[in-house]
Design a protein around this motif. Structure first.
Motif, PDB file in Angstrom:
ATOM      1  N   MET A  43       0.830  -1.198   0.000  1.00 44.83           N
ATOM      2  CA  MET A  43       0.000   0.000   0.000  1.00 44.83           C
ATOM      3  C   MET A  43       0.869   1.254   0.000  1.00 44.83           C
ATOM      4  N   ALA A  44       1.957   1.209   0.772  1.00 44.77           N
ATOM      5  CA  ALA A  44       2.855   2.366   0.809  1.00 44.77           C
ATOM      6  C   ALA A  44       3.483   2.621  -0.564  1.00 44.77           C
ATOM      7  N   ASP A  45       3.847   1.546  -1.259  1.00 49.87           N
ATOM      8  CA  ASP A  45       4.419   1.683  -2.606  1.00 49.87           C
ATOM      9  C   ASP A  45       3.403   2.325  -3.550  1.00 49.87           C
ATOM     10  N   LEU A  46       2.160   1.830  -3.499  1.00 44.56           N
ATOM     11  CA  LEU A  46       1.120   2.341  -4.393  1.00 44.56           C
ATOM     12  C   LEU A  46       0.819   3.804  -4.093  1.00 44.56           C
ATOM     13  N   ALA A  47       0.795   4.148  -2.809  1.00 43.81           N
ATOM     14  CA  ALA A  47       0.574   5.545  -2.441  1.00 43.81           C
ATOM     15  C   ALA A  47       1.691   6.433  -2.981  1.00 43.81           C
ATOM     16  N   ALA A  48       2.916   5.944  -2.906  1.00 38.60           N
ATOM     17  CA  ALA A  48       4.059   6.717  -3.395  1.00 38.60           C
ATOM     18  C   ALA A  48       4.001   6.911  -4.905  1.00 38.60           C
ATOM     19  N   LEU A  49       3.334   5.995  -5.600  1.00 44.45           N
ATOM     20  CA  LEU A  49       3.171   6.100  -7.054  1.00 44.45           C
ATOM     21  C   LEU A  49       2.031   7.035  -7.441  1.00 44.45           C
ATOM     22  N   GLY A  50       1.293   7.517  -6.441  1.00 43.10           N
ATOM     23  CA  GLY A  50       0.202   8.451  -6.719  1.00 43.10           C
ATOM     24  C   GLY A  50      -1.163   7.820  -6.798  1.00 43.10           C
ATOM     25  N   VAL A  51      -1.271   6.534  -6.465  1.00 46.90           N
ATOM     26  CA  VAL A  51      -2.568   5.849  -6.484  1.00 46.90           C
ATOM     27  C   VAL A  51      -3.410   6.373  -5.325  1.00 46.90           C
ATOM     28  N   ARG A  52      -4.692   6.601  -5.583  1.00 51.33           N
ATOM     29  CA  ARG A  52      -5.584   7.119  -4.548  1.00 51.33           C
ATOM     30  C   ARG A  52      -6.362   6.010  -3.836  1.00 51.33           C
ATOM     31  N   ARG A  53      -6.712   4.947  -4.572  1.00 46.30           N
ATOM     32  CA  ARG A  53      -7.455   3.875  -3.917  1.00 46.30           C
ATOM     33  C   ARG A  53      -7.069   2.531  -4.511  1.00 46.30           C
ATOM     34  N   VAL A  54      -7.189   1.488  -3.670  1.00 48.49           N
ATOM     35  CA  VAL A  54      -6.822   0.132  -4.054  1.00 48.49           C
ATOM     36  C   VAL A  54      -8.009  -0.769  -3.753  1.00 48.49           C
ATOM     37  N   SER A  55      -8.493  -1.482  -4.765  1.00 47.20           N
ATOM     38  CA  SER A  55      -9.572  -2.448  -4.557  1.00 47.20           C
ATOM     39  C   SER A  55      -9.031  -3.852  -4.803  1.00 47.20           C
ATOM     40  N   ILE A  56      -9.750  -4.850  -4.306  1.00 47.92           N
ATOM     41  CA  ILE A  56      -9.238  -6.224  -4.374  1.00 47.92           C
ATOM     42  C   ILE A  56     -10.178  -7.164  -5.129  1.00 47.92           C
ATOM     43  N   GLY A  57     -11.210  -6.618  -5.760  1.00 40.98           N
ATOM     44  CA  GLY A  57     -12.093  -7.432  -6.581  1.00 40.98           C
ATOM     45  C   GLY A  57     -12.702  -8.591  -5.808  1.00 40.98           C
ATOM     46  N   GLY A  58     -12.738  -9.742  -6.443  1.00 41.01           N
ATOM     47  CA  GLY A  58     -13.316 -10.926  -5.806  1.00 41.01           C
ATOM     48  C   GLY A  58     -12.337 -11.715  -4.966  1.00 41.01           C
ATOM     49  N   ALA A  59     -11.210 -11.108  -4.573  1.00 44.80           N
ATOM     50  CA  ALA A  59     -10.156 -11.858  -3.880  1.00 44.80           C
ATOM     51  C   ALA A  59     -10.627 -12.453  -2.562  1.00 44.80           C
ATOM     52  N   LEU A  60     -11.309 -11.675  -1.739  1.00 44.90           N
ATOM     53  CA  LEU A  60     -11.764 -12.210  -0.453  1.00 44.90           C
ATOM     54  C   LEU A  60     -12.777 -13.336  -0.654  1.00 44.90           C
ATOM     55  N   ALA A  61     -13.670 -13.166  -1.611  1.00 41.19           N
ATOM     56  CA  ALA A  61     -14.629 -14.233  -1.907  1.00 41.19           C
ATOM     57  C   ALA A  61     -13.898 -15.482  -2.384  1.00 41.19           C
ATOM     58  N   ALA A  62     -12.872 -15.306  -3.206  1.00 36.41           N
ATOM     59  CA  ALA A  62     -12.111 -16.448  -3.703  1.00 36.41           C
ATOM     60  C   ALA A  62     -11.340 -17.136  -2.576  1.00 36.41           C
ATOM     61  N   ILE A  63     -10.833 -16.352  -1.621  1.00 37.15           N
ATOM     62  CA  ILE A  63     -10.158 -16.942  -0.463  1.00 37.15           C
ATOM     63  C   ILE A  63     -11.142 -17.785   0.338  1.00 37.15           C
ATOM     64  N   ALA A  64     -12.351 -17.253   0.524  1.00 36.10           N
ATOM     65  CA  ALA A  64     -13.370 -18.011   1.254  1.00 36.10           C
ATOM     66  C   ALA A  64     -13.726 -19.298   0.517  1.00 36.10           C
ATOM     67  N   TRP A  65     -13.872 -19.207  -0.790  1.00 37.00           N
ATOM     68  CA  TRP A  65     -14.198 -20.400  -1.574  1.00 37.00           C
ATOM     69  C   TRP A  65     -13.060 -21.416  -1.552  1.00 37.00           C
ATOM     70  N   ARG A  66     -11.826 -20.948  -1.530  1.00 37.43           N
ATOM     71  CA  ARG A  66     -10.704 -21.889  -1.445  1.00 37.43           C
ATOM     72  C   ARG A  66     -10.750 -22.656  -0.127  1.00 37.43           C
ATOM     73  N   ALA A  67     -11.069 -21.945   0.968  1.00 40.49           N
ATOM     74  CA  ALA A  67     -11.177 -22.620   2.257  1.00 40.49           C
ATOM     75  C   ALA A  67     -12.277 -23.683   2.221  1.00 40.49           C
TER      76      ALA A  67
END
Length: 282
Positions: free
Chosen positions: A217-241
């Motif tokens: 997150m610190a790297d992305l902020a330094a690059l000028g990014v304002r927001r970071v989203s993760i798409g379906g990653a959390l849902a995919a983690i739950a489905w993997r479990a």
């Protein structure tokens, strides 16, 4: 008076400075849990919502998508950004109607992408994409609601032969067509991100990180990014479990159940009051 005005103002303020993480719940429970962890805003996920309903990503129609968005908006007091596909319309009038209905759910932001969903023509032509985005902008403005419009260039995810160059061309047009936020899913390197941030100019940039890309997150902020989203990653983690536990159970390994989160902890978090005589954790 707009009942969601406070959320919408807070969402716009988040984009003014710094860099924030925008996690993607897939139902009311995951939305409430994420809100309880201190995140400042949420975003829906088309893939997570579809999987929860036993469908593939992209299979939810307009009514089902709006219902999934409304469920998450109602679950917390946080601002919600809607993953709204390509706007759910073959023509401008349909896009305008769909966007108007999406605004009515109470979202603080919504994205319109340029992917068609058709492998034979993965991206709408630029002129058509711009027209669709302008219609979305007009529909939001006509509603009187301060909803942020996100212009998405899907070149990296649709196999374009020169995805960065095409993305830069498109986001310039989307910025000029009224997008409040620029989003190019599929960026994986600092140089790609720097290029998008530079071309986006005053528009905040959203970066998708749905798997590790070697940047914090610190790297992305330094690059000028304002927001970071993760798409379906959390849902995919739950489905993997779930899939890993199910595989072990099919092999007769009941110890797979040891990985469960204590039901009492979930009940405490969700303030379960025992409306039923049967404890749902048993």
């Amino acid at each position: 008076m707009d009942p969601f005005a406070e959320r919408r103002a807070a969402f716009r303020a988040l984009h003014a400075e710094g860099c924030f993480l925008l996690p993607n719940p897939w139902d009311a429970g995951s939305a409430r849990y994420l809100a309880g962890q201190g995140f400042k805003a949420l975003a829906t996920t088309s893939s997570g919502a579809a999987w929860a309903r036993g469908l593939a990503d992209g299979a939810l129609d307009l009514d089902a998508t709006l219902a999934a968005i409304a469920e998450i908006v109602a679950a917390t007091d946080l601002p919600v950004n809607a993953d709204f596909g390509h706007g759910f319309g073959e023509g401008a009038a349909k896009v305008a109607e769909a966007v108007t209905r999406c605004v009515a759910t109470g979202v603080a932001g919504l994205s319109v992408e340029d992917a068609t969903g058709d492998p034979a023509r993965p991206l709408f032509p630029l002129t058509e994409s711009v027209a669709r985005l302008r219609v979305a902008r007009d529909a939001i403005d006509a509603s009187g609601a301060d909803v942020m419009l996100v212009g998405r260039a899907e070149c990296f995810l649709t196999g374009h032969p020169d995805p960065l160059l095409e993305s830069l061309l498109r986001i310039t047009a989307y910025r000029d067509a009224g997008a409040d936020v620029i989003y190019v899913p599929g960026l994986t390197t600092a140089s790609q991100i720097e290029s998008v941030v530079r071309v986006a100019g005053p528009c905040p940039v959203n970066v998708l990180v749905h798997r590790p890309i070697g940047l914090s997150m610190a790297d992305l902020a330094a690059l000028g990014v304002r927001r970071v989203s993760i798409g379906g990653a959390l849902a995919a983690i739950a489905w993997r479990a779930v899939t890993e536990a199910a595989t072990r159970l099919m092999q007769g390994d009941l110890d797979a159940l040891g990985a469960r989160m204590p039901g009492g902890d979930l009940d405490k978090f969700f303030a379960w009051r025992g409306q039923s005589s049967t404890n749902p954790t048993e």
